[in-house]
Design an enzyme around this catalytic site. Structure first.
Site, PDB file in Angstrom:
ATOM      1  N   CYS A 416       0.814  -1.217   0.000  1.00 14.63           N
ATOM      2  CA  CYS A 416       0.000   0.000   0.000  1.00 14.63           C
ATOM      3  C   CYS A 416       0.844   1.262   0.000  1.00 14.63           C
ATOM      4  O   CYS A 416       0.461   2.274  -0.609  1.00 14.63           O
ATOM      5  CB  CYS A 416      -0.963  -0.002   1.190  1.00 14.63           C
ATOM      6  SG  CYS A 416      -0.146  -0.017   2.801  1.00 14.63           S
ATOM      7  N   HIS A 460      -2.290   0.525   6.955  1.00 12.46           N
ATOM      8  CA  HIS A 460      -2.595   0.880   5.570  1.00 12.46           C
ATOM      9  C   HIS A 460      -2.174   2.329   5.318  1.00 12.46           C
ATOM     10  O   HIS A 460      -2.001   3.117   6.250  1.00 12.46           O
ATOM     11  CB  HIS A 460      -4.100   0.709   5.319  1.00 12.46           C
ATOM     12  CG  HIS A 460      -4.494   0.738   3.884  1.00 12.46           C
ATOM     13  ND1 HIS A 460      -3.986  -0.125   2.947  1.00 12.46           N
ATOM     14  CD2 HIS A 460      -5.372   1.547   3.201  1.00 12.46           C
ATOM     15  CE1 HIS A 460      -4.516   0.118   1.767  1.00 12.46           C
ATOM     16  NE2 HIS A 460      -5.369   1.138   1.901  1.00 12.46           N
ATOM     17  N   ASP A 476      -7.992   5.999  -2.455  1.00 18.82           N
ATOM     18  CA  ASP A 476      -7.164   4.856  -2.088  1.00 18.82           C
ATOM     19  C   ASP A 476      -6.666   4.168  -3.362  1.00 18.82           C
ATOM     20  O   ASP A 476      -7.398   3.388  -3.985  1.00 18.82           O
ATOM     21  CB  ASP A 476      -7.958   3.868  -1.230  1.00 18.82           C
ATOM     22  CG  ASP A 476      -7.059   2.816  -0.581  1.00 18.82           C
ATOM     23  OD1 ASP A 476      -5.895   2.691  -1.000  1.00 18.82           O
ATOM     24  OD2 ASP A 476      -7.521   2.128   0.346  1.00 18.82           O
TER      25      ASP A 476
END
Length: 664
Positions: A416, A460, A476
């Site tokens: 991520c 994350h 995202d």
């Protein structure tokens, strides 16, 4: 009886008792091997083993010079190894070493009292490293063992081990109501009472950081540690809305994003408004040694001291060094900073002068096409969605200067932090204000209990872009390349699940999984009601009983109760003190008993002088004539009708000259 107790404390312990004491010390010090340096554990084990071998083979107590040299060596080793002899780890290491070393000179029962008192301190220091329920249960067992040893020391031959163990249970049971009352009523202080200098490299756990580099969050995701537990006041939000906001990263420097120096000075705290229903959460946050207060995105208010940063996240006044519990109110639909200040815009567009030329060229091509910021965002997401990118815990290494180019055009493999960092870089290069947000995404519902678990493996990173009329908007990039990560969790998104911790690795709900969840439910209750019982929770408890406005009165009352208990303890100690005998003849006989006790021949409770002399004569025939004569004279002086002054002076003079040699 006072004389009997005095003689008993001076008596020499049996070999079996000294071996048992060594075993108690080993059990008390054992858990410290998990967090002390290996050399401390080995040195402690060597001292304990030496003591056992010395007792088994009947060797004498080491010479005082040897003990002195070992003490100096231990203190020096701690100082060299830690750079200090105080502090959390250094102080505990010194205490453990000195406790093991004290055993080498422990011969008499009065030495045992010192050793057991040190064991109490070592037991307490276990809480400096772990406050888990398992450790609490271990400390209860250790306390029972130490108290039983205290009972045995003071009872002597009158109490067998089983009776000492039973008495220890009774004493601990009597202490429970007092301990419970003090726990609930004693004023809670913000922070632990044991705030000690932290030793280098001795963080209790690693969590979210104020920097993000390629691989940093992937490393954190390999940990199964619980970051926090949360209870929702109502239905839980859907998986796509379970974003937990942590530190916001503004600045970029050759592959590393960080919060940036001077952000708090240059940019005002963010302004957040909820645009829909709010969600109330009860969060129990594990210690991280960082000030981040995690909350469901977007946090609006909380019942714990905090301030909002320019990035919209919360920070506590001090680093979170102990478990805390707080209630937060959040909105999943919100407006954050509808107006962007010039200082914030400059910060959100800043990039190094050089580096990542291919990423810059791609972003400038999007910008030259005249598209709006929203279209540029969608172009970048389409590039990640259809560019053949893969999501993995083990991405290849990238260069420091051109890490974004390496990821976007060479490896196309990342976690991520790679996706969020590269997307934010592209947005800035295209002229769209953007920043990186770190935190957690997702949550695991507990099998037992109405709460959710967020682990380090849920860590994350995502991006935020500022759009006119909308403010900061979450984007995202990981969801574009690996949508299963958001919908189903990390175990559904990565192929290398073997690198994930067991509880996040998708191993199926077998018996071991359910056992782990059962223990987590018990541990959650322990954390929820005990470890997180701080000032805010105490006030809520008081409010539930209608005494919220009497905090100061309760504090004063608790102080008075504690003071009264201390006075009662002092009075009992005064009553149990060893009073000085007024009769000089009795004092002379007590002196004889002390000298014999120091040589391993203590008088037993209730033993008459004549019987005591007979036993001494059997143990050491060389003393038979002297001790029998002294016992006979003492009995005559004590029980004769009118002993003469000359006879009394003669007995006292003989008693003073009595100095039996050491045995063996």
């Amino acid at each position: 009886m006072a004389a009997d107790r005095l003689a008993h404390t001076a008596a020499i312990m049996s070999r079996g008792e000294r071996l048992a004491l060594t075993a108690i010390v080993a059990l008390i010090c054992g858990p410290h091997a998990l967090h002390l340096p290996i050399w401390v554990s080995l040195a402690t084990a060597a001292l304990l083993a030496w003591n056992v071998l010395r007792l088994m083979f009947g060797q004498a107590t080491p010479h005082g010079l040897i003990r002195t040299l070992l003490t100096v060596a231990g203190v020096s080793a701690v100082f060299v190894g830690f750079g200090r002899i105080n502090g959390q780890t250094a102080g505990v290491a010194l205490l453990v070493l000195m406790l093991a070393l004290k055993l080498t000179e422990t011969v008499r029962y009065r030495d045992v009292v010192i050793v057991l008192a040190l064991c109490c301190f070592v037991l307490i220091t276990q809480f400096l490293f772990s406050q888990s329920l398992g450790m609490a249960l271990y400390l209860i067992g250790g306390s029972w063992l130490v108290v039983a040893a205290f009972v045995h020391v003071h009872a002597g031959d009158e109490a067998p081990p089983a009776a000492s163990a039973t008495e220890s249970v009774r004493l601990l049971a009597l202490a429970i109501p007092v301990a419970a009352a003090l726990f609930v009523l004693f004023p809670r202080l913000p922070g632990p009472l044991w705030s000690l200098p932290a030793d280098n490299g001795n963080a209790a756990r690693t969590g979210l950081s104020d920097t993000m580099s390629p691989g940093s969050i992937a490393n954190l995701a390999r940990s199964g540690a619980v970051a926090f537990r949360v209870r929702f006041d109502g239905p839980a939000p859907p998986a796509r809305a379970r974003y937990w906001r942590g530190p916001v990263l503004w600045d970029y420097d050759h592959g590393t994003w960080h919060t940036g120096p001077g952000v708090a000075r240059d940019i005002a705290p963010a302004i957040a408004h909820g645009d829909g229903p709010t969600i109330r959460t009860d969060i129990t946050l594990a210690p991280s040694h960082k000030p981040w207060l995690i909350a469901l995105d977007m946090p609006l208010d909380a019942d714990t001291p905090h301030r909002r940063t320019a990035g919209g996240n919360w920070v506590a006044p001090q680093p979170i060094d102990h478990r805390i519990r707080y209630t937060a109110r959040s909105a999943t639909q919100y407006t954050l900073d509808a107006d962007l200040t010039p200082a914030a815009r400059r910060r959100a567009l800043a990039l190094p002068a050089a580096g990542n030329p291919r990423a810059r060229a791609l972003a400038r091509r999007w910008a030259r096409q005249g598209h709006s910021a929203r279209v540029i965002v969608h172009s970048a997401l389409d590039f990640l969605r259809h560019g053949g990118f893969s999501y993995t815990l083990n991405p290849p290494r990238t260069s420091r200067k051109n890490s974004v180019d390496d990821f976007l055009f060479a490896t196309r493999t990342g976690f991520c932090e790679h996706f969020a960092g590269a997307f934010t870089y592209l947005m800035r290069a295209a002229g769209v204000p953007a920043r990186v947000v770190t935190g957690y995404q997702g949550a695991q519902h507990a099998s037992l209990g109405d709460y959710w678990i967020v682990r380090d493996s849920d860590a994350h990173a995502w991006s935020e872009v500022w759009l006119a009329g909308a403010g900061w908007v979450r984007v995202d990039p990981t969801a574009a390349a690996a949508p299963k990560r958001i919908a189903d969790g990390i175990d559904a998104a990565v192929a290398d699940t073997g690198d994930l911790p067991y509880m996040a690795g998708g191993h199926g709900r077998n018996a071991w999984y359910h056992a782990r969840m059962l223990w987590d439910a018990v541990d959650a209750g322990w954390n929820h009601w005990f470890l997180a019982y701080g000032p805010a929770l105490q006030q809520r408890v008081f409010a539930a009983f209608g005494i919220a406005g009497f905090g100061m009165a309760i504090a004063v009352l608790t102080g008075l109760v504690v003071g009264l208990l201390m006075l009662v303890s002092l009075w009992l100690a005064w009553r149990m003190r060893t009073a000085r005998e007024r009769d000089p003849v009795v004092r002379a006989w007590q002196r004889i008993g002390r000298r014999l006790a120091r040589r391993g021949m203590a008088r037993r409770t209730g033993e008459t002088p004549i019987r005591y002399a007979d036993r001494i004569a059997a143990l050491d025939p060389a003393l038979a004539g002297t001790i029998t004569d002294l016992a006979t004279r003492y009995s005559r002086l004590r029980y004769a009708s009118t002993p003469g002054p000359a006879e009394r002076r003669d007995f006292i003079r003989r008693a003073r000259r009595f100095n039996p040699p050491r045995r063996g």
